[in-house]
Motif scaffolding. Structure first.
Motif, PDB file in Angstrom:
ATOM      1  N   GLN A 105       0.839  -1.241   0.001  1.00 28.57           N
ATOM      2  CA  GLN A 105       0.001   0.002  -0.102  1.00 28.57           C
ATOM      3  C   GLN A 105       1.003   1.260   0.109  1.00 28.57           C
ATOM      4  OE1 GLN A 105      -3.480  -0.536   0.323  1.00 28.57           O
ATOM      5  NE2 GLN A 105      -3.673   1.589  -0.177  1.00 28.57           N
ATOM      6  N   ASP A 107       0.652   5.527  -0.989  1.00 30.14           N
ATOM      7  CA  ASP A 107      -0.452   6.805  -1.635  1.00 30.14           C
ATOM      8  C   ASP A 107       0.617   7.532  -2.731  1.00 30.14           C
ATOM      9  OD1 ASP A 107      -2.597   5.795  -0.070  1.00 30.14           O
ATOM     10  OD2 ASP A 107      -2.173   7.098   1.399  1.00 30.14           O
ATOM     11  N   HIS A 112      -0.723   2.045  -6.351  1.00 36.13           N
ATOM     12  CA  HIS A 112      -1.165   2.326  -5.204  1.00 36.13           C
ATOM     13  C   HIS A 112      -1.452   1.111  -4.418  1.00 36.13           C
ATOM     14  CE1 HIS A 112      -4.884   3.351  -2.621  1.00 36.13           C
ATOM     15  NE2 HIS A 112      -3.926   4.357  -2.487  1.00 36.13           N
ATOM     16  N   SER A 157      -3.745   1.079  -9.834  1.00 38.82           N
ATOM     17  CA  SER A 157      -2.940   2.486 -10.050  1.00 38.82           C
ATOM     18  C   SER A 157      -4.181   3.557 -10.210  1.00 38.82           C
ATOM     19  CB  SER A 157      -1.947   2.434 -11.041  1.00 38.82           C
ATOM     20  OG  SER A 157      -1.168   1.152 -11.106  1.00 38.82           O
TER      21      SER A 157
END
Length: 266
Positions: A105, A107, A112, A157
């Motif tokens: 994970q 950001d 993503h 993504s």
């Protein structure tokens, strides 16, 4: 973080509406049986850092059942063996599965999230039946085995533009091998053969979808590709009525398309 779970169950035959006991064809009560079921589950997860997490899962299940064949006493087994005086069966089912997973994970960057899993499973069913007469006995045993292993990966993504998009893509591969055997060494012909053709099957799936956000409306086109293959083996297996249902390899590749339109109510 982790979890350990284990259960055990013990029991007897399921009661029916029969009222006649004893032995032979007139018996309407259920044949006496004892069973034991056990299950173990172990799960463990380790957070390597803020982005990576690994998970390990192991489970094992085993079932056994022993049955007295009272309703078969006094019944002819076959011409060579004669009439049954006593008999019993032993059934056992086992299944073991191991899976290793990885979660990602982030950001930041083009990727993503990602979820990957490797797994292996072995399942086996065994049956043993013995029927005795005053002069001989008939013993039969059979087993069915299945091995399954594979891998799956799902990625996401996020594309932050004037029109936000979420790309989801991945693949999965699934492989299965199964076969069965039947033994009857006490039969007049000494039977030993495959009850079904030993077969290898595989499935491979790839997909790509794009979720496009237009305000409260989400448009999602999806494109997938699925390939299936089955390879049975005739070794040790005699196919009946082969002219109508031949044992042969099969394969197929198809495209999977989907289009969805969703409206989010605020």
């Amino acid at each position: 973080e982790g979890l350990v779970l284990t259960t055990a169950r013990f029991g007897h035959e399921t009661k029916n509406q029969g009222t006649v006991g004893g032995e032979g064809t007139t018996r309407t009560e259920a044949d006496p049986a004892d069973y034991k079921n056990s299950y173990v589950l172990v799960k463990n997860a380790y957070q390597i850092n803020d982005e990576h997490k690994v998970k390990l899962t192991v489970e094992h299940q085993q079932k056994t059942k022993n049955t007295e064949l009272l309703s078969g006493n006094g019944v002819s087994i076959d011409r060579a063996t004669g009439t049954q005086t006593t008999g019993f069966t032993e059934d056992e089912n086992r299944r073991t599965r191991v899976s290793l997973g990885h979660e990602y994970q982030n950001d930041q960057g083009w990727l993503h999230s990602a979820n990957t899993q490797l797994y292996f499973q072995h399942a086996q069913s065994e049956n043993y039946r013995q029927r005795l007469s005053s002069s001989s006995n008939r013993t039969e045993s059979g087993e069915v085995k299945q091995k399954t292993y594979g891998m799956s990966t799902n990625l996401t993504s996020l594309i932050e533009t004037a029109v936000p998009q979420a790309l989801r893509y991945g693949f999965a591969h699934h492989q299965t091998e199964f076969g069965s055997d039947l033994y009857c060494n006490t039969c007049s012909t000494g039977l030993t053969f495959d009850a079904a053709a030993t077969t290898k099957q595989s499935k491979t799936h790839l997909y790509l979808e794009d979720e496009i956000a237009l305000g409260n409306v989400f448009i999602t086109p999806h494109l997938g590709l699925l390939h299936y293959r089955s390879n049975p083996s005739k070794a040790g297996y005699n196919q009946a009525a082969e002219q109508y249902a031949a044992v042969e390899s099969q394969k197929e590749t198809i495209f999977l398309t989907k289009f969805s339109l969703n409206w989010k109510i605020a």
